[in-house]
Design a protein around this motif. Structure first.
Motif, PDB file in Angstrom:
ATOM      1  N   PHE A 167       0.827  -1.051   0.060  1.00  0.00           N
ATOM      2  CA  PHE A 167      -0.012   0.096  -0.158  1.00  0.00           C
ATOM      3  C   PHE A 167       0.880   1.183  -0.043  1.00  0.00           C
ATOM      4  O   PHE A 167       1.842   1.299   0.534  1.00  0.00           O
ATOM      5  N   THR A 168       0.528   2.243  -0.554  1.00  0.00           N
ATOM      6  CA  THR A 168       1.020   3.481  -0.799  1.00  0.00           C
ATOM      7  C   THR A 168       0.908   4.338   0.490  1.00  0.00           C
ATOM      8  O   THR A 168       1.910   5.396   0.950  1.00  0.00           O
ATOM      9  N   ASP A 169      -0.014   4.112   1.499  1.00  0.00           N
ATOM     10  CA  ASP A 169      -0.507   4.771   2.323  1.00  0.00           C
ATOM     11  C   ASP A 169      -0.805   3.961   3.715  1.00  0.00           C
ATOM     12  O   ASP A 169      -1.406   4.446   4.606  1.00  0.00           O
ATOM     13  N   SER A 199      -3.394   1.965  -3.068  1.00  0.00           N
ATOM     14  CA  SER A 199      -3.538   2.575  -1.833  1.00  0.00           C
ATOM     15  C   SER A 199      -4.774   1.834  -1.054  1.00  0.00           C
ATOM     16  O   SER A 199      -5.463   1.017  -1.586  1.00  0.00           O
ATOM     17  N   TRP A 200      -4.815   2.253   0.199  1.00  0.00           N
ATOM     18  CA  TRP A 200      -5.722   1.276   1.016  1.00  0.00           C
ATOM     19  C   TRP A 200      -7.120   1.754   0.643  1.00  0.00           C
ATOM     20  O   TRP A 200      -8.022   0.712   0.646  1.00  0.00           O
TER      21      TRP A 200
END
Length: 240
Positions: A167-169, A199-200
């Motif tokens: 995930f990016t975040d 992302s999430w």
């Protein structure tokens, strides 16, 4: 209020007769054809992600249930017990259904399962979509436990498979499927078979909010890396 309570009591008694009739019809259908079980699974996969949130009170105001002497967890636990009893009586216990239909740890007490379900609803990762769902370690752990339990381990044809989420975040997680079992682990897998970068919020969009993963890939919101064979089989591993 006494009149309202008495009316609801009568409605409940009437509904029990309806439910009893439905259970009997399903039991007869199950004895006659396995196709009926497949039809039930199809419907449950469609409605259960949304039915979990039906009893969420407006604004999460718990006074809606407390004024009747119940905590929200009590009602969810009662519902879980009731559902298990009805399907068992119909001849199709939930432990005989595909793993993605009721992907909760049935060894836990019903109240504990209810608390986990409500925690996921409060976090915004299941139920009604929210703009900023919680991505805390506790929420991720609960969701990936559900994901791992949902896996159809027979869909990997006996080969060990590791699917990595990056995930990016949020923190990375992976699910390992091997020898008929699956487990979710926080972190980076040494040699994942398939990696999903997203992302999430975008992952929830395609996994629990009902979004189309193909559209997400076309828009580069979901970026798979690794084995095309596993990517192709992903819908068979997680059909829900």
């Amino acid at each position: 209020m006494p009149g309202f309570s008495a009316g609801m009591h009568n409605v409940s008694r009437d509904e029990q007769r309806h439910i009893g009739f439905g259970v009997k019809v399903l039991a007869d259908c199950f004895r006659q054809s396995e196709e009926c079980k497949a039809a039930v699974v199809e419907v449950l996969r469609e409605v259960l992600p949304w039915s979990m949130s039906v009893f969420v009170p407006p604004g999460w105001d718990l006074e809606y249930t407390r004024c009747y002497g119940f905590e929200l967890e009590d009602i969810y636990a009662f519902g879980m017990r009731s559902v298990e009893t009805k399907w068992k009586a119909a001849g199709y216990p939930i432990d005989q259904m595909p793993p993605d239909v009721f992907p909760f740890d049935t060894s836990r007490p019903h109240l504990e399962r209810a608390k986990r379900a409500i925690a996921l609803l409060r976090a915004g990762v299941v139920g009604e979509p929210v703009e900023t769902p919680d991505a805390s370690p506790e929420t991720q752990a609960m969701l990936f436990d559900v994901i791992a339990r949902s896996a159809h381990t027979d869909a990997v044809n006996g080969r060990p498979v590791t699917i990595q989420w990056r995930f990016t975040d949020a923190a990375p997680w992976y699910v390992r499927i091997d020898n008929g079992a699956s487990e979710a682990v926080q972190g980076e897998a040494p040699h994942p078979s398939l990696t999903l970068e997203t992302s999430w919020r975008d992952w929830l969009e395609v996994s629990t909010y009902g979004g189309d993963p193909r559209r997400a890939m076309l828009r580069r919101r979901l970026r798979p890396r690794g084995s095309l064979r596993i990517l192709w089989r992903l819908q068979r591993i997680f059909p829900g």
